[in-house]
Design a protein around this motif. Sequence first.
Motif, PDB file in Angstrom:
ATOM      1  N   ALA A 126       1.178  -7.345   4.563  1.00  0.00           N
ATOM      2  CA  ALA A 126       2.124  -8.184   5.303  1.00  0.00           C
ATOM      3  C   ALA A 126       2.956  -7.357   6.281  1.00  0.00           C
ATOM      4  O   ALA A 126       3.192  -7.789   7.413  1.00  0.00           O
ATOM      5  CB  ALA A 126       3.035  -8.922   4.321  1.00  0.00           C
ATOM      6  N   MET A 127       3.366  -6.166   5.872  1.00  0.00           N
ATOM      7  CA  MET A 127       4.151  -5.315   6.761  1.00  0.00           C
ATOM      8  C   MET A 127       3.317  -4.888   7.955  1.00  0.00           C
ATOM      9  O   MET A 127       3.801  -4.883   9.089  1.00  0.00           O
ATOM     10  CB  MET A 127       4.688  -4.107   5.993  1.00  0.00           C
ATOM     11  N   LYS A 177      13.835  -9.105  11.875  1.00  0.00           N
ATOM     12  CA  LYS A 177      12.852 -10.178  12.086  1.00  0.00           C
ATOM     13  C   LYS A 177      11.474  -9.759  11.585  1.00  0.00           C
ATOM     14  O   LYS A 177      10.748 -10.569  11.012  1.00  0.00           O
ATOM     15  CB  LYS A 177      12.801 -10.568  13.562  1.00  0.00           C
ATOM     16  N   VAL A 178      11.109  -8.488  11.803  1.00  0.00           N
ATOM     17  CA  VAL A 178       9.833  -7.980  11.296  1.00  0.00           C
ATOM     18  C   VAL A 178       9.828  -8.050   9.770  1.00  0.00           C
ATOM     19  O   VAL A 178       8.850  -8.487   9.157  1.00  0.00           O
ATOM     20  CB  VAL A 178       9.565  -6.537  11.790  1.00  0.00           C
ATOM     21  N   LEU A 179      10.926  -7.637   9.148  1.00  0.00           N
ATOM     22  CA  LEU A 179      11.014  -7.663   7.681  1.00  0.00           C
ATOM     23  C   LEU A 179      10.969  -9.086   7.140  1.00  0.00           C
ATOM     24  O   LEU A 179      10.349  -9.346   6.106  1.00  0.00           O
ATOM     25  CB  LEU A 179      12.277  -6.944   7.216  1.00  0.00           C
ATOM     26  N   GLU A 180      11.607 -10.019   7.843  1.00  0.00           N
ATOM     27  CA  GLU A 180      11.581 -11.422   7.419  1.00  0.00           C
ATOM     28  C   GLU A 180      10.163 -11.981   7.506  1.00  0.00           C
ATOM     29  O   GLU A 180       9.691 -12.649   6.584  1.00  0.00           O
ATOM     30  CB  GLU A 180      12.528 -12.253   8.281  1.00  0.00           C
ATOM     31  N   VAL A 233       4.935 -13.509   4.962  1.00  0.00           N
ATOM     32  CA  VAL A 233       3.487 -13.301   4.951  1.00  0.00           C
ATOM     33  C   VAL A 233       3.045 -12.810   3.570  1.00  0.00           C
ATOM     34  O   VAL A 233       2.026 -13.254   3.037  1.00  0.00           O
ATOM     35  CB  VAL A 233       3.052 -12.317   6.070  1.00  0.00           C
ATOM     36  N   ALA A 234       3.815 -11.899   2.975  1.00  0.00           N
ATOM     37  CA  ALA A 234       3.482 -11.390   1.643  1.00  0.00           C
ATOM     38  C   ALA A 234       3.457 -12.524   0.618  1.00  0.00           C
ATOM     39  O   ALA A 234       2.542 -12.596  -0.211  1.00  0.00           O
ATOM     40  CB  ALA A 234       4.468 -10.308   1.218  1.00  0.00           C
ATOM     41  N   LEU A 266      -4.925 -10.508  -5.408  1.00  0.00           N
ATOM     42  CA  LEU A 266      -4.204  -9.550  -4.570  1.00  0.00           C
ATOM     43  C   LEU A 266      -2.900  -9.158  -5.255  1.00  0.00           C
ATOM     44  O   LEU A 266      -2.097 -10.012  -5.624  1.00  0.00           O
ATOM     45  CB  LEU A 266      -3.909 -10.164  -3.199  1.00  0.00           C
ATOM     46  N   SER A 267      -2.692  -7.856  -5.440  1.00  0.00           N
ATOM     47  CA  SER A 267      -1.463  -7.402  -6.097  1.00  0.00           C
ATOM     48  C   SER A 267      -0.262  -7.580  -5.175  1.00  0.00           C
ATOM     49  O   SER A 267      -0.402  -7.643  -3.948  1.00  0.00           O
ATOM     50  CB  SER A 267      -1.586  -5.929  -6.491  1.00  0.00           C
ATOM     51  N   GLU A 268       0.896  -7.638  -5.779  1.00  0.00           N
ATOM     52  CA  GLU A 268       2.129  -7.790  -5.011  1.00  0.00           C
ATOM     53  C   GLU A 268       2.319  -6.609  -4.062  1.00  0.00           C
ATOM     54  O   GLU A 268       2.686  -6.785  -2.901  1.00  0.00           O
ATOM     55  CB  GLU A 268       3.323  -7.895  -5.964  1.00  0.00           C
ATOM     56  N   ASP A 269       2.042  -5.403  -4.543  1.00  0.00           N
ATOM     57  CA  ASP A 269       2.206  -4.202  -3.721  1.00  0.00           C
ATOM     58  C   ASP A 269       1.277  -4.220  -2.512  1.00  0.00           C
ATOM     59  O   ASP A 269       1.706  -3.951  -1.388  1.00  0.00           O
ATOM     60  CB  ASP A 269       1.948  -2.954  -4.572  1.00  0.00           C
ATOM     61  N   LEU A 270       0.016  -4.552  -2.732  1.00  0.00           N
ATOM     62  CA  LEU A 270      -0.935  -4.597  -1.627  1.00  0.00           C
ATOM     63  C   LEU A 270      -0.607  -5.729  -0.662  1.00  0.00           C
ATOM     64  O   LEU A 270      -0.724  -5.563   0.559  1.00  0.00           O
ATOM     65  CB  LEU A 270      -2.364  -4.744  -2.158  1.00  0.00           C
ATOM     66  N   ALA A 271      -0.156  -6.860  -1.182  1.00  0.00           N
ATOM     67  CA  ALA A 271       0.252  -7.982  -0.323  1.00  0.00           C
ATOM     68  C   ALA A 271       1.409  -7.553   0.574  1.00  0.00           C
ATOM     69  O   ALA A 271       1.425  -7.869   1.769  1.00  0.00           O
ATOM     70  CB  ALA A 271       0.652  -9.183  -1.174  1.00  0.00           C
ATOM     71  N   GLU A 272       2.366  -6.808   0.021  1.00  0.00           N
ATOM     72  CA  GLU A 272       3.506  -6.341   0.819  1.00  0.00           C
ATOM     73  C   GLU A 272       3.064  -5.359   1.905  1.00  0.00           C
ATOM     74  O   GLU A 272       3.545  -5.424   3.036  1.00  0.00           O
ATOM     75  CB  GLU A 272       4.545  -5.690  -0.088  1.00  0.00           C
ATOM     76  N   LYS A 273       2.152  -4.449   1.565  1.00  0.00           N
ATOM     77  CA  LYS A 273       1.658  -3.488   2.556  1.00  0.00           C
ATOM     78  C   LYS A 273       0.898  -4.184   3.680  1.00  0.00           C
ATOM     79  O   LYS A 273       1.090  -3.873   4.858  1.00  0.00           O
ATOM     80  CB  LYS A 273       0.766  -2.443   1.882  1.00  0.00           C
TER      81      LYS A 273
END
Length: 96
Positions: free
Chosen positions: A65-66, A37-40, A45-46, A56-63
């Motif tokens: 969002a996590m 659920k956290v990953l979803e 959010v990313a 905003l880069s994809e990598d930074l958005a993922e960080k």
Amino acid sequence: MAVQSLYFSDRDGLDMALSNPDTMLFQSKAEADARDKVLELAENVALWLEKNVEGLSEDLAEKCAMSIAENKDLFGKAMKKPELLTSVSEEVAQED
């Protein structure tokens, strides 16, 4: 010799779970479901961040969002009391 069941989120994948057993392998299905659920949430959010925050880069958005997904309870409380975010940051800084 006993048999032990271990669970992991499909979103992490078996290889990733095996390479990070302390944080991605779980003793119960409920724990693995919570991780999923956290990953979803982080994934969604990313996607939202990438779409709504220009540059905003994809990598930074993922960080980002996590981090938000892992602290969703704090962010939920902060919607009513925003200063909680800075008080938690100060506590973390004092621990370092």
